[in-house]
Design a protein around this motif. Structure first.
Motif, PDB file in Angstrom:
ATOM      1  N   LEU A   9      45.312  50.321  32.276  1.00 21.22           N
ATOM      2  CA  LEU A   9      44.590  49.863  31.371  1.00 21.22           C
ATOM      3  C   LEU A   9      44.308  48.552  30.934  1.00 21.22           C
ATOM      4  O   LEU A   9      43.422  48.104  30.877  1.00 21.22           O
ATOM      5  N   ASP A  10      44.951  47.209  31.172  1.00 26.40           N
ATOM      6  CA  ASP A  10      45.088  46.242  31.525  1.00 26.40           C
ATOM      7  C   ASP A  10      43.947  45.824  32.390  1.00 26.40           C
ATOM      8  O   ASP A  10      42.469  45.534  32.143  1.00 26.40           O
ATOM      9  N   PHE A  11      43.314  46.916  33.538  1.00 26.73           N
ATOM     10  CA  PHE A  11      42.249  47.018  34.302  1.00 26.73           C
ATOM     11  C   PHE A  11      40.837  47.228  33.818  1.00 26.73           C
ATOM     12  O   PHE A  11      40.196  46.795  33.979  1.00 26.73           O
ATOM     13  N   VAL A  12      41.117  48.223  32.625  1.00 25.99           N
ATOM     14  CA  VAL A  12      39.945  48.599  32.757  1.00 25.99           C
ATOM     15  C   VAL A  12      39.462  48.189  31.130  1.00 25.99           C
ATOM     16  O   VAL A  12      38.941  47.675  30.498  1.00 25.99           O
ATOM     17  N   CYS A  13      40.331  47.544  30.105  1.00 26.53           N
ATOM     18  CA  CYS A  13      39.839  46.533  29.185  1.00 26.53           C
ATOM     19  C   CYS A  13      39.613  45.182  29.641  1.00 26.53           C
ATOM     20  O   CYS A  13      38.398  45.277  28.855  1.00 26.53           O
ATOM     21  N   LYS A  14      39.635  44.948  30.812  1.00 21.23           N
ATOM     22  CA  LYS A  14      39.377  43.540  30.829  1.00 21.23           C
ATOM     23  C   LYS A  14      38.134  43.084  32.134  1.00 21.23           C
ATOM     24  O   LYS A  14      37.563  42.856  31.984  1.00 21.23           O
ATOM     25  N   ARG A  15      38.462  43.699  33.142  1.00 26.16           N
ATOM     26  CA  ARG A  15      37.402  44.258  34.379  1.00 26.16           C
ATOM     27  C   ARG A  15      36.086  45.065  33.706  1.00 26.16           C
ATOM     28  O   ARG A  15      35.194  44.976  34.202  1.00 26.16           O
ATOM     29  N   LEU A  16      36.451  46.307  33.656  1.00 22.79           N
ATOM     30  CA  LEU A  16      35.290  47.488  32.850  1.00 22.79           C
ATOM     31  C   LEU A  16      34.778  47.395  31.700  1.00 22.79           C
ATOM     32  O   LEU A  16      33.330  46.849  31.621  1.00 22.79           O
ATOM     33  N   GLY A  47      35.239  44.038  29.617  1.00 28.22           N
ATOM     34  CA  GLY A  47      35.289  42.982  29.079  1.00 28.22           C
ATOM     35  C   GLY A  47      35.927  42.545  28.172  1.00 28.22           C
ATOM     36  O   GLY A  47      35.646  41.650  27.235  1.00 28.22           O
ATOM     37  N   LEU A  48      36.825  43.385  27.818  1.00 25.06           N
ATOM     38  CA  LEU A  48      37.213  43.082  26.468  1.00 25.06           C
ATOM     39  C   LEU A  48      38.287  41.634  26.631  1.00 25.06           C
ATOM     40  O   LEU A  48      39.416  41.687  26.896  1.00 25.06           O
TER      41      LEU A  48
END
Length: 183
Positions: A55-62, A64-65
């Motif tokens: 979830l953190d990878f999707v939010c941060k890296r994909l 851009g949250l």
């Protein structure tokens, strides 16, 4: 990676030493970004990949949250439903297979919140790796760009993984540039 075969003289038994590999595993969480700005994004970890890390990878890296998955819980609309503080300017679709972290309640339960910030989750049918484009990238990185198979430390293993994935990323970027120029 362990040696799967060996040779020996006729009449002699081949003995291959085996090292204890506990604590020397490197896992990689990655995404193949498609479109005109094609890219390969990854994050390696020595621990298990779980739903929170995904979830953190999707939010941060994909997506851009800023602040990652923690930001999803910061605001509420009074009914207890978390509301997004931020939204992507362009929609983003994340294609997932059925890995345990992908289907965990802790990740799938955030589907509505991710949709509100512009991230849609699309699940591939079970047992269909041929539909997942990143599987070709993993295979190529593993068998073509990962030359040395034995490493003495986790740091050396992680550096070799990063080097193989960097080569893959460079190829993907170059291919996208060539397609853009050709168009």
């Amino acid at each position: 990676m362990p040696t799967g075969y060996t040779w020996s003289r006729i009449g002699q038994r081949a003995v291959v030493g085996r090292e204890d590999t506990r604590g020397r595993r490197v896992n990689v969480l990655g995404a193949l970004v498609c479109g005109t700005a094609a890219d390969l994004v990854w994050q390696r970890t020595e621990g298990k990949i779980d739903a929170g890390m995904l979830l953190d990878f999707v939010c941060k890296r994909l997506a851009g949250l800023p602040g990652g998955a923690r930001v999803l819980d910061l605001a509420a609309d009074g009914t207890g439903t978390p509301m997004p503080l931020w939204c992507r300017s362009k929609p983003c679709t994340v294609v997932l297979d059925n890995a345990s972290a992908h289907v965990a309640k802790a990740f799938k339960g955030r589907r509505d919140q991710l949709a509100r910030i512009g991230v849609e989750l699309f699940y591939l049918p079970p047992r269909s790796p041929e539909l997942n484009d990143i599987e070709r990238v993993w295979r190529s990185a593993k068998y073509e760009d990962y030359p040395q198979r034995a490493h003495t430390s986790t740091d050396a293993l992680g550096a070799a993984v990063d080097q193989a994935l960097t080569r893959q990323r460079d190829r993907i970027r170059q291919s996208a540039e060539n397609l853009t120029e050709a168009a």
